[in-house]
Design an enzyme around this catalytic site. Structure first.
Site, PDB file in Angstrom:
ATOM      1  N   ASP A 142       0.957  -1.561  -0.025  1.00 13.72           N
ATOM      2  CA  ASP A 142      -0.037  -0.124  -0.324  1.00 13.72           C
ATOM      3  C   ASP A 142       0.831   1.121   0.356  1.00 13.72           C
ATOM      4  O   ASP A 142       1.896   1.028   0.526  1.00 13.72           O
ATOM      5  CB  ASP A 142      -0.861   0.045   1.437  1.00 13.72           C
TER       6      ASP A 142
HETATM    7  N1  URA Z   1      -1.038  -5.336   3.694  1.00 11.79           N
HETATM    8  C1  URA Z   1      -1.652  -4.356   4.390  1.00 11.79           C
HETATM    9  O1  URA Z   1      -2.778  -4.695   4.630  1.00 11.79           O
HETATM   10  N2  URA Z   1      -0.771  -3.823   3.269  1.00 11.79           N
HETATM   11  C2  URA Z   1       0.092  -4.131   2.576  1.00 11.79           C
HETATM   12  O2  URA Z   1       0.622  -3.162   1.820  1.00 11.79           O
HETATM   13  C3  URA Z   1       0.647  -4.965   2.535  1.00 11.79           C
HETATM   14  C4  URA Z   1       0.748  -6.444   3.969  1.00 11.79           C
END
Ligand code: URA
Length: 247
Positions: free
Chosen positions: A121
């Site tokens: 993310d």
């Molecule tokens: N889980 C999440 O919530 N975000 C990420 O970027 C990776 C794994």
């Protein structure tokens, strides 16, 4: 090959073959096809030590230099990056600052193009893999592929105490999903700091797992995939890795 086809890399494991100089420069991202022609005509390319100005001259990749430097590898690339916050795993400029902008600009123009293996993310930092190897990308992003991924997590609220068992049970259902999460390993550092090891890559999985047990993730950092750790790599830095280091 007609002029509309892109000059792809030779097949994996194929014998080294000669390629046109303009195609070599274009497929490795040095310049567009028309710019490559000008650069070659300007005498910036040598083959086996001799300046060659003919764009259709065919040469082995390892014999060619551009501006006095050997060409970038023609082999598939596997890159490990320490992704900073605020960068997005997308090729679309409209989505914000792209992780690809942290790589040399020439690499961003290679053909086949470099893509992230899975995503982190925008608000997650840490270990991100990128490759231009379509087969590897396909294999590592397949739902059947269960490589462990380790996340360092800071939580908004103290743990309840039952999270380790719930995550390990293989029964945790995430909102709007049909199958439970595979067992995951929670290691408690203190009541708002943990590490979580998961072997899947569902959308926002770590944040949604904590949401499912009534908590909220405030910081998230991926520190390990398979055997690979970030080592000395600082935020925003990257290095080439071999598949042997990963698996
Ligand atoms: N889980 C999440 O919530 N975000 C990420 O970027 C990776 C794994």
């Amino acid at each position: 090959m007609n002029s509309t086809e892109s000059p792809k890399r030779p097949m994996k494991n194929s014998k080294p073959s000669k390629q046109r100089l303009d195609q070599l420069l274009t497929s490795l991202g040095y310049a567009s096809r028309s710019e490559s022609k000008k650069l070659i005509a300007a005498g910036l390319v040598t083959v086996a030590g001799e300046i060659i100005k003919k764009i259709d001259f065919k040469a082995f990749h390892h014999d060619v230099t551009f501006q006095g430097e050997p060409l970038d590898t023609r082999e598939e690339m596997l890159i490990m990056m320490n992704k900073p916050l605020d960068f997005v795993c997308s090729h679309d400029d409209d989505e914000g600052k792209l992780v690809y902008s942290l790589l040399p600009s020439r690499w961003q123009k290679r053909d086949p193009k470099i893509s992230t293996i899975g995503r982190l993310d925008k608000e997650t930092s840490g270990l991100l893999l990128l490759t231009d190897d379509g087969q590897l990308l396909h294999r590592l992003t397949s739902p059947k592929y269960h490589v462990p991924k380790l996340y360092e997590v800071t939580l908004d609220r103290p743990l309840n105490g039952n999270e380790t068992d719930i995550f390990a049970s293989g029964t945790l259902m995430l909102n709007s999903e049909k199958t439970p999460c595979l067992p995951a390993k929670l290691t408690i550092i203190d009541d708002t700091h943990v590490t979580l090891e998961i072997t899947e890559g569902r959308y926002h999985q770590v944040r949604r797992m904590f949401a499912a047990v009534g908590n909220h993730v405030t910081t998230l950092h991926r520190s390990k995939i398979g055997n690979l750790t970030l080592g000395d790599l600082k935020l925003g830095e990257y290095r080439m890795v071999s598949q042997d280091e990963l698996l």
